[in-house]
Write an enzyme that holds these catalytic residues in place. Structure first.
Site, mmCIF file in Angstrom:
data_model
loop_
_atom_site.group_PDB
_atom_site.id
_atom_site.type_symbol
_atom_site.label_atom_id
_atom_site.label_comp_id
_atom_site.label_asym_id
_atom_site.label_seq_id
_atom_site.Cartn_x
_atom_site.Cartn_y
_atom_site.Cartn_z
ATOM 1 N N ASP A 6 0.871 -1.170 0.000
ATOM 2 C CA ASP A 6 0.000 0.000 0.000
ATOM 3 C C ASP A 6 0.914 1.228 0.000
ATOM 4 O OD1 ASP A 6 -2.410 1.571 0.364
ATOM 5 O OD2 ASP A 6 -1.800 1.809 2.443
ATOM 6 N N ASP A 37 -0.264 5.128 0.957
ATOM 7 C CA ASP A 37 -0.574 6.133 1.981
ATOM 8 C C ASP A 37 -0.590 5.507 3.366
ATOM 9 O OD1 ASP A 37 -1.233 8.684 0.474
ATOM 10 O OD2 ASP A 37 -2.493 7.242 -0.573
#
Length: 217
Positions: free
Chosen positions: A8, A10
């Site tokens: 991922d 953020d």
């Protein structure tokens, strides 16, 4: 045996969650929406357009469309990331561990591709990942597994031979639904949520990643 690691972005590679929170509070309050910083924790890991639609459904505003508000939020976060370049602790060490194991590397993010590109460039990681995919134009974002399945397909690796690194519960749900292993690195304020039990491992920081962790998956 693991063949790939999917990250991922953020809150995992980049400490952008405070910027998303700041941008949401600034933008929504200017539209008359009653929102506080702690309210933004509810939508961590959701695609930004879905966040905007959620708040519009709760407190409709007059003026700019949801699409315009979404674009404004992304632009504000881009500005903040480019200015501050806030890489999360342990990112480079974790990537080094993955490379030592000859794992293929990918990013699977809910953020728009323009923000992914801006962020990876700001962190000097633009040449690190073999595959970079966004859920921006998918029918469903996380917790739907499609973005993770797309990342595995692009890498040429079956999802069950991938490990996903995530900071949000929605992200872990997406990775596990894609049949990947899931390592959670949640923000400390939500780290005690019992739902993290779905992850194969929960860490307080990427600094805890080591070779032994991978052998346990």
């Amino acid at each position: 045996m693991l063949q790939a690691a999917v990250f991922d972005m953020d809150g995992l590679l980049v400490d952008s969650e405070p910027f998303w929170q700041q941008a949401q509070v600034e933008t929504f309050q200017n539209l008359g929406v009653q929102i506080k910083q702690e309210d933004t924790l509810e939508t961590t890991g959701l695609r930004v357009d879905k966040v905007v639609e959620l708040w519009f459904s709760r407190q409709p505003w007059q003026g700019p469309s949801c699409e315009e508000v979404t674009a404004a939020l992304v632009t504000r976060v881009e500005e903040l990331v480019a200015e501050h370049k806030p890489m999360m602790p342990g990112v480079l060490e974790t990537l080094a561990h993955c490379k030592a194991l000859n794992l293929k590397l990918a990013v699977a993010s809910s953020s728009p591709m323009r923000l992914i590109t801006t962020t990876l460039k700001a962190l000097s990681l633009e040449n690190t990942f073999e595959v970079v995919v966004s859920a921006e134009h998918l029918r469903f974002g996380k917790p739907h597994p499609e973005v993770y399945i797309n990342a595995a397909d692009a890498l040429g690796v079956a999802p069950e031979y991938c490990v996903a690194f995530e900071d949000s519960l929605n992200g872990v749900l997406a990775a596990k639904a894609a049949r990947m292993k899931g390592i959670a690195v949640p923000e400390h304020v939500v780290a005690d949520d019992p739902r993290w039990a779905i992850a194969d491992s929960k860490l307080s920081s990427l600094h805890e990643v080591n070779q032994q962790l991978f052998t346990m998956l």
